[in-house]
Design a protein around this motif. Sequence first.
Motif, PDB file in Angstrom:
ATOM      1  N   PHE A 461       0.915  -1.263   0.142  1.00  0.00           N
ATOM      2  CA  PHE A 461       0.036  -0.094  -0.148  1.00  0.00           C
ATOM      3  C   PHE A 461       0.725   1.248  -0.012  1.00  0.00           C
ATOM      4  O   PHE A 461       0.385   2.196  -0.446  1.00  0.00           O
ATOM      5  CB  PHE A 461      -1.132  -0.085   1.250  1.00  0.00           C
ATOM      6  CG  PHE A 461      -2.137  -0.794   0.756  1.00  0.00           C
ATOM      7  CD1 PHE A 461      -3.174  -0.298   0.060  1.00  0.00           C
ATOM      8  CD2 PHE A 461      -2.233  -2.288   1.556  1.00  0.00           C
ATOM      9  CE1 PHE A 461      -4.278  -1.366  -0.240  1.00  0.00           C
ATOM     10  CE2 PHE A 461      -3.241  -3.246   1.071  1.00  0.00           C
ATOM     11  CZ  PHE A 461      -4.253  -2.581   0.155  1.00  0.00           C
ATOM     12  N   ARG A 462       2.080   1.356   0.549  1.00  0.00           N
ATOM     13  CA  ARG A 462       3.019   2.521   0.431  1.00  0.00           C
ATOM     14  C   ARG A 462       3.239   2.547  -0.993  1.00  0.00           C
ATOM     15  O   ARG A 462       3.249   3.763  -1.528  1.00  0.00           O
ATOM     16  CB  ARG A 462       4.287   2.150   1.036  1.00  0.00           C
ATOM     17  CG  ARG A 462       4.192   2.248   2.737  1.00  0.00           C
ATOM     18  CD  ARG A 462       5.744   2.024   3.086  1.00  0.00           C
ATOM     19  NE  ARG A 462       5.766   2.018   4.687  1.00  0.00           N
ATOM     20  CZ  ARG A 462       5.765   0.673   5.320  1.00  0.00           C
ATOM     21  NH1 ARG A 462       6.221  -0.445   4.459  1.00  0.00           N
ATOM     22  NH2 ARG A 462       5.796   0.611   6.470  1.00  0.00           N
ATOM     23  N   ARG A 463       3.503   1.562  -1.994  1.00  0.00           N
ATOM     24  CA  ARG A 463       4.012   1.762  -3.091  1.00  0.00           C
ATOM     25  C   ARG A 463       2.806   2.116  -3.906  1.00  0.00           C
ATOM     26  O   ARG A 463       2.822   2.871  -4.806  1.00  0.00           O
ATOM     27  CB  ARG A 463       4.450   0.324  -3.681  1.00  0.00           C
ATOM     28  CG  ARG A 463       5.797  -0.063  -3.180  1.00  0.00           C
ATOM     29  CD  ARG A 463       6.280  -1.328  -3.689  1.00  0.00           C
ATOM     30  NE  ARG A 463       7.607  -1.747  -3.084  1.00  0.00           N
ATOM     31  CZ  ARG A 463       8.429  -2.646  -3.521  1.00  0.00           C
ATOM     32  NH1 ARG A 463       7.959  -3.537  -4.712  1.00  0.00           N
ATOM     33  NH2 ARG A 463       9.478  -3.250  -2.857  1.00  0.00           N
ATOM     34  N   LEU A 464       1.498   1.663  -3.720  1.00  0.00           N
ATOM     35  CA  LEU A 464       0.333   1.839  -4.614  1.00  0.00           C
ATOM     36  C   LEU A 464       0.062   3.290  -4.383  1.00  0.00           C
ATOM     37  O   LEU A 464      -0.457   4.290  -5.035  1.00  0.00           O
ATOM     38  CB  LEU A 464      -0.833   1.176  -4.140  1.00  0.00           C
ATOM     39  CG  LEU A 464      -2.224   1.126  -4.897  1.00  0.00           C
ATOM     40  CD1 LEU A 464      -1.934   0.937  -6.208  1.00  0.00           C
ATOM     41  CD2 LEU A 464      -3.203   0.085  -4.422  1.00  0.00           C
ATOM     42  N   ALA A 465      -0.165   3.696  -2.946  1.00  0.00           N
ATOM     43  CA  ALA A 465      -0.365   5.308  -2.723  1.00  0.00           C
ATOM     44  C   ALA A 465       0.570   6.121  -3.380  1.00  0.00           C
ATOM     45  O   ALA A 465       0.229   7.306  -3.989  1.00  0.00           O
ATOM     46  CB  ALA A 465      -0.245   5.562  -1.294  1.00  0.00           C
ATOM     47  N   LYS A 466       1.911   5.933  -3.366  1.00  0.00           N
ATOM     48  CA  LYS A 466       2.889   6.690  -3.922  1.00  0.00           C
ATOM     49  C   LYS A 466       2.634   6.826  -5.751  1.00  0.00           C
ATOM     50  O   LYS A 466       2.465   7.724  -6.267  1.00  0.00           O
ATOM     51  CB  LYS A 466       4.283   6.237  -3.830  1.00  0.00           C
ATOM     52  CG  LYS A 466       5.511   7.266  -4.368  1.00  0.00           C
ATOM     53  CD  LYS A 466       6.604   6.641  -3.885  1.00  0.00           C
ATOM     54  CE  LYS A 466       7.911   7.572  -4.450  1.00  0.00           C
ATOM     55  NZ  LYS A 466       9.176   6.917  -3.979  1.00  0.00           N
ATOM     56  N   THR A 467       2.185   5.597  -6.089  1.00  0.00           N
ATOM     57  CA  THR A 467       1.825   5.460  -7.687  1.00  0.00           C
ATOM     58  C   THR A 467       0.817   6.516  -7.853  1.00  0.00           C
ATOM     59  O   THR A 467       0.779   7.053  -8.970  1.00  0.00           O
ATOM     60  CB  THR A 467       1.788   4.114  -7.974  1.00  0.00           C
ATOM     61  OG1 THR A 467       2.829   3.325  -7.775  1.00  0.00           O
ATOM     62  CG2 THR A 467       1.501   4.102  -9.461  1.00  0.00           C
ATOM     63  N   MET A 468      -0.133   6.308  -6.821  1.00  0.00           N
ATOM     64  CA  MET A 468      -1.435   7.125  -7.250  1.00  0.00           C
ATOM     65  C   MET A 468      -1.523   8.709  -7.047  1.00  0.00           C
ATOM     66  O   MET A 468      -2.220   9.451  -6.908  1.00  0.00           O
ATOM     67  CB  MET A 468      -2.572   6.517  -6.592  1.00  0.00           C
ATOM     68  CG  MET A 468      -2.928   5.056  -7.112  1.00  0.00           C
ATOM     69  SD  MET A 468      -4.242   4.288  -6.062  1.00  0.00           S
ATOM     70  CE  MET A 468      -5.632   5.396  -6.190  1.00  0.00           C
ATOM     71  N   GLY A 469      -0.175   9.272  -6.545  1.00  0.00           N
ATOM     72  CA  GLY A 469       0.079  10.583  -6.185  1.00  0.00           C
ATOM     73  C   GLY A 469      -0.592  11.000  -4.853  1.00  0.00           C
ATOM     74  O   GLY A 469      -0.822  12.194  -4.583  1.00  0.00           O
ATOM     75  N   LEU A 470      -0.514   9.936  -3.927  1.00  0.00           N
ATOM     76  CA  LEU A 470      -1.213  10.333  -2.429  1.00  0.00           C
ATOM     77  C   LEU A 470       0.059  10.505  -1.746  1.00  0.00           C
ATOM     78  O   LEU A 470       0.987   9.510  -1.460  1.00  0.00           O
ATOM     79  CB  LEU A 470      -1.802   9.168  -2.047  1.00  0.00           C
ATOM     80  CG  LEU A 470      -3.198   8.655  -2.759  1.00  0.00           C
ATOM     81  CD1 LEU A 470      -3.886   7.600  -2.203  1.00  0.00           C
ATOM     82  CD2 LEU A 470      -4.049  10.051  -2.919  1.00  0.00           C
ATOM     83  N   PRO A 473       2.305  11.858   4.560  1.00  0.00           N
ATOM     84  CA  PRO A 473       3.254  11.177   5.184  1.00  0.00           C
ATOM     85  C   PRO A 473       2.634  10.045   5.889  1.00  0.00           C
ATOM     86  O   PRO A 473       3.327   9.021   6.015  1.00  0.00           O
ATOM     87  CB  PRO A 473       3.587  12.257   6.313  1.00  0.00           C
ATOM     88  CG  PRO A 473       3.426  13.596   5.661  1.00  0.00           C
ATOM     89  CD  PRO A 473       2.112  13.337   4.730  1.00  0.00           C
ATOM     90  N   GLU A 474       1.684  10.028   6.467  1.00  0.00           N
ATOM     91  CA  GLU A 474       1.028   8.930   7.235  1.00  0.00           C
ATOM     92  C   GLU A 474       0.844   7.553   6.438  1.00  0.00           C
ATOM     93  O   GLU A 474       0.657   6.437   6.858  1.00  0.00           O
ATOM     94  CB  GLU A 474      -0.021   9.300   7.797  1.00  0.00           C
ATOM     95  CG  GLU A 474      -1.443   9.562   7.051  1.00  0.00           C
ATOM     96  CD  GLU A 474      -1.366  11.031   6.899  1.00  0.00           C
ATOM     97  OE1 GLU A 474      -2.783  11.660   6.422  1.00  0.00           O
ATOM     98  OE2 GLU A 474      -0.458  11.602   6.784  1.00  0.00           O
ATOM     99  N   LEU A 475       0.843   7.781   5.035  1.00  0.00           N
ATOM    100  CA  LEU A 475       0.737   6.654   4.113  1.00  0.00           C
ATOM    101  C   LEU A 475       2.172   5.952   3.929  1.00  0.00           C
ATOM    102  O   LEU A 475       2.102   4.934   3.204  1.00  0.00           O
ATOM    103  CB  LEU A 475      -0.080   6.950   2.706  1.00  0.00           C
ATOM    104  CG  LEU A 475      -1.348   7.535   2.985  1.00  0.00           C
ATOM    105  CD1 LEU A 475      -1.852   7.733   1.531  1.00  0.00           C
ATOM    106  CD2 LEU A 475      -2.413   6.508   3.568  1.00  0.00           C
ATOM    107  N   GLN A 476       3.193   6.615   4.237  1.00  0.00           N
ATOM    108  CA  GLN A 476       4.440   6.019   3.966  1.00  0.00           C
ATOM    109  C   GLN A 476       5.194   5.737   5.675  1.00  0.00           C
ATOM    110  O   GLN A 476       6.192   5.477   5.353  1.00  0.00           O
ATOM    111  CB  GLN A 476       5.448   7.080   3.326  1.00  0.00           C
ATOM    112  CG  GLN A 476       4.786   7.453   1.983  1.00  0.00           C
ATOM    113  CD  GLN A 476       4.897   6.142   0.969  1.00  0.00           C
ATOM    114  OE1 GLN A 476       5.617   5.366   1.221  1.00  0.00           O
ATOM    115  NE2 GLN A 476       3.790   6.129   0.308  1.00  0.00           N
ATOM    116  N   GLU A 477       4.459   5.780   6.612  1.00  0.00           N
ATOM    117  CA  GLU A 477       5.086   5.530   7.942  1.00  0.00           C
ATOM    118  C   GLU A 477       5.790   4.180   7.945  1.00  0.00           C
ATOM    119  O   GLU A 477       5.303   3.102   7.458  1.00  0.00           O
ATOM    120  CB  GLU A 477       3.973   5.560   8.992  1.00  0.00           C
ATOM    121  CG  GLU A 477       4.586   5.566  10.440  1.00  0.00           C
ATOM    122  CD  GLU A 477       3.609   5.813  11.568  1.00  0.00           C
ATOM    123  OE1 GLU A 477       3.981   5.688  12.642  1.00  0.00           O
ATOM    124  OE2 GLU A 477       2.336   6.355  11.113  1.00  0.00           O
ATOM    125  N   SER A 478       6.907   3.988   8.599  1.00  0.00           N
ATOM    126  CA  SER A 478       7.500   2.875   8.717  1.00  0.00           C
ATOM    127  C   SER A 478       6.866   1.799   9.634  1.00  0.00           C
ATOM    128  O   SER A 478       6.224   2.283  10.484  1.00  0.00           O
ATOM    129  CB  SER A 478       8.823   3.035   9.289  1.00  0.00           C
ATOM    130  OG  SER A 478       9.003   3.321  10.611  1.00  0.00           O
TER     131      SER A 478
END
Length: 667
Positions: A461-470, A473-478
């Motif tokens: 979901f980190r990768r999918l969010a980034k691809t979709m332009g989202l 920061p909370e979508l990339q939390e470790s």
Amino acid sequence: MAVRMVHAVCPHDCYDACGLEVSVEDGQVTAIHGDPDHPITNGFLCFKVNHYLDRLYHSDRVTQPLKRVGPKGGDQFRPVSWDEALSEVGTKLNRILAESGGEAILPYTFAGNEGLLSHSLSERFFRKIGASRLQRTICTAAADAALNWVYGTAMGPDPETLPLTKFVILWGSNPMATNIHEIPLLDEARRRGAEIWTIDPLKTATAKRYDHHVTIQPGSDGALALGLARAILERQTADMAFIRDYVTGFEQFRAVADSWTLDRTLATTGLTRSQFGELLERLESSRPLLFRTGWGLQRRRTGAQAVWAISALSIILGAPRHRGGGHLVSNSGAFPLNWAGLWSGGSLHPTTRSVNMVQLGEALTALSDPPIRSLIVYGSNPAVTAPQQQKVLEGLRRPDLLTIVHEQMMTDTARYADWVFPACMSVEALDLYISYWHRYVQLSLPAVAPLGESVSNNEFFRRLAKTMGLTDPELQESDEGLIRTLLQSNHPWLEGISWDALVQHPVQKLKLPTDTRPYVDTAIPTRDERLHIEPFFADAGRIWQDQSSSPDEFQLLSPARRETIKSSYANVRSVMKTSTPELLMHPEDLRRLRLQPGQWVSVYNAFGETRMVVQPSEVPPRGIVVSYAVHWNDGADGSNVNQLTSATLSDYGQGATFYDAWVRIRS
């Protein structure tokens, strides 16, 4: 190279949440054993997880992204790169968002991995895009509704107090198949003089192991509890002091129980007068008294009412007063973690519509305004495990449905996907685990790198969010950050349980003394801080469902087995020796239908039809047939037992009603 030992946790949807001792050599897992230092696991694992290595390195593992190039439901896929797959999927999802809004996207997930991180970034992702919200009700929703009404939460005695008990009722519970680490505790209780009874329609392995088996008509559990309660009140053996000090709704409960006369109770449940009398005497005279209720009895339309009735019976007997006593269904409410911080992050979307996962087939084929245009599946295999399978498969075949599956194996659901992304396994990822039975928090450390190009749910979901332009920061939390967030709690039960403490000692027990009596030594989290035994349903008489009167119909039960956890391990031949689905039938019924052992039969009802091999068995009584959950669909021409189960919801809690199934059988 030297063998390295790593602590991990069994990820499966199971009471035991076992600690694992993982042996690693040259970057490969070479052995997996039960953690000898874990007080519950105690150095041994269940039958299936003893074969976890066979699953970890199975030929069905998905190790790179796949794009479908043939018909849905088939096996024609082309390997592609992560960049290509994410680019196409991201573009299609953004188009759906622009044209139909977030509610046209539906997540579908359950407990394929019980790790707490498995539903963390995904939950934030779907809230961010405003997707339809999934009601995750397929397993315990009816029981949860009842427990929250009576107790305000789902919490019972610590299972480590089981040896203190003198009388244990395993009500619809088969720990020999589903909770194997409860068996040593039960055996120790019996060694100390306890009696252990099972109340179950089926002659399970647990029923055979212990002292008395009370065979009950399926679905009549609430009726038996109310009949026993009426007799206890008539004989004036209820704990009136406990009722006075802790209980609300006693007179309303008495009014409901009063209609369950002895004759009515016996006629409904199938018990004999002597069985009822002996059980009643034990309930009145034995302390500590523990009711240990399983999940199966609440998978009916009236399941919540049954759990309420058993809870109320334990309460009027004063069972919670005694250490080791009370009612244990679940301890999931014992963990005061920072759930809100884990799931919401910083980006909450306005409320969107909810879709009950039990009714996936209806959602995919009939939901409108907007219709579901994309289904994203992870941690679940609904083509096999969801009820009313015919309609589910109809929906999955839709040519206009964009189906994205993040999966470890090439499952039946993955075969309907447009895109399959490879998911890693628990020994390949960092995660935090709790149990819905015992009271230990565990850190699971990655023992080896993920196989091939597989990634965790969070990384997907980190990768999918980034691809979709989202870009939130909370979508990339470790993962470490998410665990630290979860553990941010001032609750005294979590005192000292931190990231640093778990790194040093990955198994930590809640700071709640083992012999604490829930709701006596702890607060009661209801609105008035009292236990509520008044009925929460309008028709207090509808605690029992009428049975079929046709001699040609059989009640179908599809309980758990020791070899699988739903569909997990169904493809591991060291565990499941055959993919052939079996239907267990009482020998007298087999003779009456003039069927032969090993004969293929068609099993059907209004929802669908599937093929099974019939076998004689003493497990079901006459009039009941059993097909254990759950085979993959390749064993019976693309279907399984869930062709026959209903997507009707329970009256309360909106849970699944798998056991409200009636079938006919033909050669």
